[in-house]
Design a protein around this motif. Structure first.
Motif, mmCIF file in Angstrom:
data_model
loop_
_atom_site.group_PDB
_atom_site.id
_atom_site.type_symbol
_atom_site.label_atom_id
_atom_site.label_comp_id
_atom_site.label_asym_id
_atom_site.label_seq_id
_atom_site.Cartn_x
_atom_site.Cartn_y
_atom_site.Cartn_z
ATOM 1 N N HIS A 44 0.833 -0.930 0.005
ATOM 2 C CA HIS A 44 0.112 -0.322 0.022
ATOM 3 C C HIS A 44 0.681 0.800 0.062
ATOM 4 N N PRO A 45 1.617 1.446 -1.052
ATOM 5 C CA PRO A 45 2.677 2.507 -0.868
ATOM 6 C C PRO A 45 1.321 4.031 -1.271
ATOM 7 N N SER A 46 2.029 5.397 -0.243
ATOM 8 C CA SER A 46 2.076 6.343 -0.882
ATOM 9 C C SER A 46 3.249 7.093 -2.319
ATOM 10 N N ALA A 47 2.208 8.188 -2.528
ATOM 11 C CA ALA A 47 2.724 8.324 -4.495
ATOM 12 C C ALA A 47 4.368 8.384 -4.175
ATOM 13 N N TYR A 84 -6.335 9.248 4.426
ATOM 14 C CA TYR A 84 -6.769 9.357 6.296
ATOM 15 C C TYR A 84 -7.258 11.348 6.442
ATOM 16 N N GLY A 85 -7.176 10.910 7.464
ATOM 17 C CA GLY A 85 -7.631 12.186 8.460
ATOM 18 C C GLY A 85 -6.004 13.329 8.552
ATOM 19 N N ASP A 86 -5.175 13.034 8.760
ATOM 20 C CA ASP A 86 -3.964 14.463 7.918
ATOM 21 C C ASP A 86 -3.731 14.242 6.381
ATOM 22 N N GLY A 87 -4.052 13.670 5.668
ATOM 23 C CA GLY A 87 -4.110 14.665 4.791
ATOM 24 C C GLY A 87 -3.138 13.714 3.237
ATOM 25 N N SER A 88 -2.721 12.698 3.671
ATOM 26 C CA SER A 88 -2.119 11.314 3.688
ATOM 27 C C SER A 88 -2.433 10.635 2.779
ATOM 28 N N ALA A 89 -2.242 9.949 2.129
ATOM 29 C CA ALA A 89 -2.788 8.558 0.767
ATOM 30 C C ALA A 89 -1.853 8.066 0.590
ATOM 31 N N ARG A 90 -2.646 6.824 0.606
ATOM 32 C CA ARG A 90 -1.726 5.352 0.117
ATOM 33 C C ARG A 90 -3.062 4.629 -0.976
#
Length: 146
Positions: A44-47, A84-90
């Motif tokens: 589930h990597p980040s960009a 996610y609530g912190d603005g990060s995405a996977r």
């Protein structure tokens, strides 16, 4: 062509080409490289992580191109964006209903084994509500962070 766990790069390209064309998008080597990275991992990597992996094959690819390719894969239902609530995405190439666990310290996301209908009891979503899928996340600390 149905997506299976072990597909050759040519088979992945064929799936990608078909999905892109069905959604009015064109096939590019950059999109193919991003899709291959996603299909080749269960992490589930980040960009940024996808960008680093793709740069091994396409040295002049930009982070913006990777972001655009990921969003295109999501819009064509070839990937899921986990926000996610912190603005990060996977990103996850598994588009079937399944659950995730996420470490609150390091952010690692993993698939939770088991079928959705076996893991949770029946949920009454309300009269007339038609369930189309599930998104469940278990949060806590992974073994390394605990």
């Amino acid at each position: 062509m149905p997506i299976t766990a072990r597909m050759s790069p040519d088979q992945l390209d064929a799936v990608l080409r078909e999905a892109l064309e069905a959604n009015g998008q064109r096939f590019t080597e950059q999109r193919a490289a991003v899709y291959r990275v996603l299909r080749g991992t269960t992490d589930h990597p980040s960009a940024d992580e996808v960008f680093t992996a793709v740069r091994g094959d396409i040295t002049d690819i930009s982070l913006a191109t990777v972001y655009k390719a990921l969003e295109t894969l999501v819009s064509c239902s070839l990937a899921v964006k986990l926000t996610y609530g912190d603005g990060s995405a996977r990103y996850d190439a598994r588009t079937d209903d399944h659950y995730h666990s996420r470490c609150l310290v390091c952010g690692q996301v993993r698939d939770v084994p088991g079928e959705p209908h076996e893991v949770l009891p029946h949920i009454d979503a309300g009269a007339g509500f038609q369930v189309r899928g599930y998104r469940v996340e278990v949060v806590g600390l992974c073994q390394a962070c605990a």
